[in-house]
Design a protein around this motif. Structure first.
Motif, PDB file in Angstrom:
ATOM      1  N   ASN A 169       0.828  -1.212   0.000  1.00 15.99           N
ATOM      2  CA  ASN A 169       0.000   0.000   0.000  1.00 15.99           C
ATOM      3  C   ASN A 169       0.859   1.258   0.000  1.00 15.99           C
ATOM      4  OD1 ASN A 169      -2.319  -1.567   0.018  1.00 15.99           O
ATOM      5  ND2 ASN A 169      -2.566  -1.443   2.232  1.00 15.99           N
ATOM      6  N   MET A 170       1.906   1.277   0.820  1.00 13.69           N
ATOM      7  CA  MET A 170       2.786   2.441   0.883  1.00 13.69           C
ATOM      8  C   MET A 170       3.481   2.668  -0.450  1.00 13.69           C
ATOM      9  SD  MET A 170       6.193   3.553   1.162  1.00 13.69           S
ATOM     10  CE  MET A 170       7.117   2.106   1.628  1.00 13.69           C
ATOM     11  N   LEU A 171       3.995   1.604  -1.062  1.00 12.92           N
ATOM     12  CA  LEU A 171       4.705   1.729  -2.330  1.00 12.92           C
ATOM     13  C   LEU A 171       3.772   2.168  -3.455  1.00 12.92           C
ATOM     14  CD1 LEU A 171       6.981  -1.435  -2.145  1.00 12.92           C
ATOM     15  CD2 LEU A 171       7.632   0.938  -1.702  1.00 12.92           C
ATOM     16  N   GLU A 172       2.534   1.717  -3.411  1.00 13.36           N
ATOM     17  CA  GLU A 172       1.567   2.088  -4.446  1.00 13.36           C
ATOM     18  C   GLU A 172       0.996   3.487  -4.227  1.00 13.36           C
ATOM     19  OE1 GLU A 172      -1.243  -1.152  -4.470  1.00 13.36           O
ATOM     20  OE2 GLU A 172       0.129  -2.457  -5.580  1.00 13.36           O
ATOM     21  N   ASP A 173       1.071   3.995  -3.006  1.00 14.08           N
ATOM     22  CA  ASP A 173       0.521   5.316  -2.691  1.00 14.08           C
ATOM     23  C   ASP A 173       1.554   6.442  -2.724  1.00 14.08           C
ATOM     24  OD1 ASP A 173      -1.948   4.146  -2.325  1.00 14.08           O
ATOM     25  OD2 ASP A 173      -1.807   4.088  -0.139  1.00 14.08           O
ATOM     26  N   THR A 174       2.822   6.130  -2.557  1.00 16.17           N
ATOM     27  CA  THR A 174       3.859   7.165  -2.458  1.00 16.17           C
ATOM     28  C   THR A 174       4.350   7.548  -3.846  1.00 16.17           C
ATOM     29  OG1 THR A 174       4.544   6.280  -0.314  1.00 16.17           O
ATOM     30  CG2 THR A 174       6.071   7.766  -1.425  1.00 16.17           C
ATOM     31  N   SER A 175       4.177   8.831  -4.175  1.00 11.90           N
ATOM     32  CA  SER A 175       4.551   9.341  -5.494  1.00 11.90           C
ATOM     33  C   SER A 175       5.842  10.153  -5.420  1.00 11.90           C
ATOM     34  CB  SER A 175       3.436  10.230  -6.041  1.00 11.90           C
ATOM     35  OG  SER A 175       3.363  11.425  -5.277  1.00 11.90           O
ATOM     36  N   MET A 176       6.393  10.447  -6.574  1.00 13.87           N
ATOM     37  CA  MET A 176       7.562  11.321  -6.639  1.00 13.87           C
ATOM     38  C   MET A 176       7.222  12.688  -6.055  1.00 13.87           C
ATOM     39  SD  MET A 176      10.321   9.936  -7.812  1.00 13.87           S
ATOM     40  CE  MET A 176       9.848   8.560  -6.784  1.00 13.87           C
ATOM     41  N   SER A 177       6.011  13.160  -6.283  1.00 12.34           N
ATOM     42  CA  SER A 177       5.586  14.447  -5.706  1.00 12.34           C
ATOM     43  C   SER A 177       5.657  14.410  -4.186  1.00 12.34           C
ATOM     44  CB  SER A 177       4.158  14.796  -6.137  1.00 12.34           C
ATOM     45  OG  SER A 177       4.113  15.072  -7.500  1.00 12.34           O
ATOM     46  N   ASN A 178       5.197  13.315  -3.580  1.00 17.09           N
ATOM     47  CA  ASN A 178       5.262  13.170  -2.121  1.00 17.09           C
ATOM     48  C   ASN A 178       6.699  13.284  -1.632  1.00 17.09           C
ATOM     49  OD1 ASN A 178       2.893  10.503  -2.404  1.00 17.09           O
ATOM     50  ND2 ASN A 178       2.410  12.594  -1.790  1.00 17.09           N
ATOM     51  N   LEU A 179       7.602  12.587  -2.293  1.00 17.16           N
ATOM     52  CA  LEU A 179       8.996  12.557  -1.863  1.00 17.16           C
ATOM     53  C   LEU A 179       9.675  13.912  -2.053  1.00 17.16           C
ATOM     54  CD1 LEU A 179       9.965   9.022  -3.167  1.00 17.16           C
ATOM     55  CD2 LEU A 179       9.297   9.686  -0.863  1.00 17.16           C
ATOM     56  N   ILE A 180       9.398  14.564  -3.177  1.00 13.52           N
ATOM     57  CA  ILE A 180       9.967  15.891  -3.420  1.00 13.52           C
ATOM     58  C   ILE A 180       9.473  16.874  -2.365  1.00 13.52           C
ATOM     59  CG2 ILE A 180       9.958  17.867  -5.004  1.00 13.52           C
ATOM     60  CD1 ILE A 180       9.830  15.821  -7.291  1.00 13.52           C
ATOM     61  N   ASN A 181       8.189  16.837  -2.061  1.00  6.26           N
ATOM     62  CA  ASN A 181       7.636  17.729  -1.037  1.00  6.26           C
ATOM     63  C   ASN A 181       8.299  17.510   0.318  1.00  6.26           C
ATOM     64  OD1 ASN A 181       5.862  18.944  -2.832  1.00  6.26           O
ATOM     65  ND2 ASN A 181       4.185  17.564  -2.339  1.00  6.26           N
ATOM     66  N   ASP A 182       8.528  16.251   0.685  1.00  7.37           N
ATOM     67  CA  ASP A 182       9.202  15.957   1.953  1.00  7.37           C
ATOM     68  C   ASP A 182      10.609  16.542   1.972  1.00  7.37           C
ATOM     69  OD1 ASP A 182       6.952  14.614   2.785  1.00  7.37           O
ATOM     70  OD2 ASP A 182       7.828  12.606   2.619  1.00  7.37           O
ATOM     71  N   LEU A 183      11.319  16.436   0.857  1.00  6.18           N
ATOM     72  CA  LEU A 183      12.670  16.989   0.774  1.00  6.18           C
ATOM     73  C   LEU A 183      12.650  18.508   0.872  1.00  6.18           C
ATOM     74  CD1 LEU A 183      14.134  14.732  -2.041  1.00  6.18           C
ATOM     75  CD2 LEU A 183      14.887  14.780   0.340  1.00  6.18           C
ATOM     76  N   GLU A 184      11.748  19.123   0.122  1.00  2.00           N
ATOM     77  CA  GLU A 184      11.665  20.589   0.117  1.00  2.00           C
ATOM     78  C   GLU A 184      11.244  21.156   1.465  1.00  2.00           C
ATOM     79  OE1 GLU A 184       9.129  21.494  -3.208  1.00  2.00           O
ATOM     80  OE2 GLU A 184      10.734  21.103  -4.653  1.00  2.00           O
ATOM     81  N   ASN A 185      10.458  20.391   2.210  1.00  2.74           N
ATOM     82  CA  ASN A 185      10.002  20.846   3.527  1.00  2.74           C
ATOM     83  C   ASN A 185      10.947  20.442   4.654  1.00  2.74           C
ATOM     84  OD1 ASN A 185       7.643  22.130   2.582  1.00  2.74           O
ATOM     85  ND2 ASN A 185       6.616  20.161   2.418  1.00  2.74           N
ATOM     86  N   GLY A 186      12.095  19.867   4.304  1.00  2.00           N
ATOM     87  CA  GLY A 186      13.074  19.481   5.305  1.00  2.00           C
ATOM     88  C   GLY A 186      12.689  18.277   6.137  1.00  2.00           C
ATOM     89  N   LEU A 187      11.718  17.497   5.652  1.00  2.00           N
ATOM     90  CA  LEU A 187      11.270  16.312   6.381  1.00  2.00           C
ATOM     91  C   LEU A 187      12.077  15.065   6.013  1.00  2.00           C
ATOM     92  CD1 LEU A 187       7.425  16.878   5.995  1.00  2.00           C
ATOM     93  CD2 LEU A 187       8.863  17.415   7.988  1.00  2.00           C
ATOM     94  N   ALA A 188      12.890  15.167   4.949  1.00  2.00           N
ATOM     95  CA  ALA A 188      13.677  14.038   4.475  1.00  2.00           C
ATOM     96  C   ALA A 188      14.910  14.569   3.751  1.00  2.00           C
ATOM     97  CB  ALA A 188      12.835  13.177   3.535  1.00  2.00           C
ATOM     98  N   PHE A 189      15.870  13.684   3.495  1.00  2.00           N
ATOM     99  CA  PHE A 189      17.050  14.043   2.732  1.00  2.00           C
ATOM    100  C   PHE A 189      17.525  12.829   1.935  1.00  2.00           C
ATOM    101  CE2 PHE A 189      18.107  12.876   7.029  1.00  2.00           C
ATOM    102  CZ  PHE A 189      19.153  11.966   6.902  1.00  2.00           C
ATOM    103  N   LEU A 190      18.376  13.071   0.930  1.00  2.00           N
ATOM    104  CA  LEU A 190      18.842  11.988   0.064  1.00  2.00           C
ATOM    105  C   LEU A 190      20.210  11.455   0.454  1.00  2.00           C
ATOM    106  CD1 LEU A 190      17.777  12.863  -3.573  1.00  2.00           C
ATOM    107  CD2 LEU A 190      16.949  11.041  -2.107  1.00  2.00           C
ATOM    108  N   LYS A 191      21.043  12.293   1.023  1.00  2.00           N
ATOM    109  CA  LYS A 191      22.360  11.810   1.445  1.00  2.00           C
ATOM    110  C   LYS A 191      22.830  12.614   2.645  1.00  2.00           C
ATOM    111  CE  LYS A 191      25.324  14.374  -1.773  1.00  2.00           C
ATOM    112  NZ  LYS A 191      26.304  14.214  -2.846  1.00  2.00           N
ATOM    113  N   HIS A 192      23.728  12.000   3.383  1.00  2.00           N
ATOM    114  CA  HIS A 192      24.249  12.617   4.617  1.00  2.00           C
ATOM    115  C   HIS A 192      25.316  13.621   4.305  1.00  2.00           C
ATOM    116  CE1 HIS A 192      22.201   9.758   7.239  1.00  2.00           C
ATOM    117  NE2 HIS A 192      22.416   8.896   6.261  1.00  2.00           N
TER     118      HIS A 192
END
Length: 144
Positions: free
Chosen positions: A121-144
């Motif tokens: 369910n998570m894999l089918e519901d999570t879009s690139m838009s979701n991930l980009i928004n998390d990165l832009e809002n400082g909720l996630a990052f791609l590398k340390h």
């Protein structure tokens, strides 16, 4: 959980999606550097993603990789994973047994079933838009 190729593929897609939103194409070297992946390995992964229509490739001096900005909501994690690892994540035995199903389950088969459903369910519901928004809002990052 995912193969190393799949991990790199997800990170590459997020990077490409971010750049695509800004109107940029990115080349192999930029992608490999951004995700800390060897270029040759990254090239093979990107070929699989192009073949699966997850990303687009333009050849030539001004070429590179991109994603369709208007389609970022429709590109889900499941598309990336299937392109690289297939769908064994949902079907293969967690203990590696050749025969494992509801009729002849391994010791963990029934315990892992609901977890796999949640993961699907998570894999089918999570879009690139979701991930980009998390990165832009400082909720996630791609590398340390």
């Amino acid at each position: 959980m995912f193969s190393k190729a799949c991990e790199y593929g997800i990170k590459a897609c997020v990077f490409i999606a971010q750049e695509s939103v800004s109107g940029n194409r990115v080349n192999l070297k930029q992608i490999a550097n951004s995700i800390n992946s060897p270029e040759a390995y990254t090239a093979k992964i990107l070929q699989q993603l192009v073949k699966a229509d997850v990303i687009s490739s333009v050849k030539g001096k001004t070429g590179g990789f991109t994603m369709n900005n208007t389609n970022l909501e429709n590109i889900k994690l499941v598309h990336i994973i299937k392109a690289i690892d297939g769908d064994g994540l949902y079907h293969s035995c967690i203990l590696g047994l050749v025969e494992c199903d509801s009729k002849k389950p391994c010791a963990l088969h029934n315990r892992i079933y609901s977890i796999r459903q949640d993961l699907r369910n998570m894999l089918e519901d999570t879009s690139m838009s979701n991930l980009i928004n998390d990165l832009e809002n400082g909720l996630a990052f791609l590398k340390h």
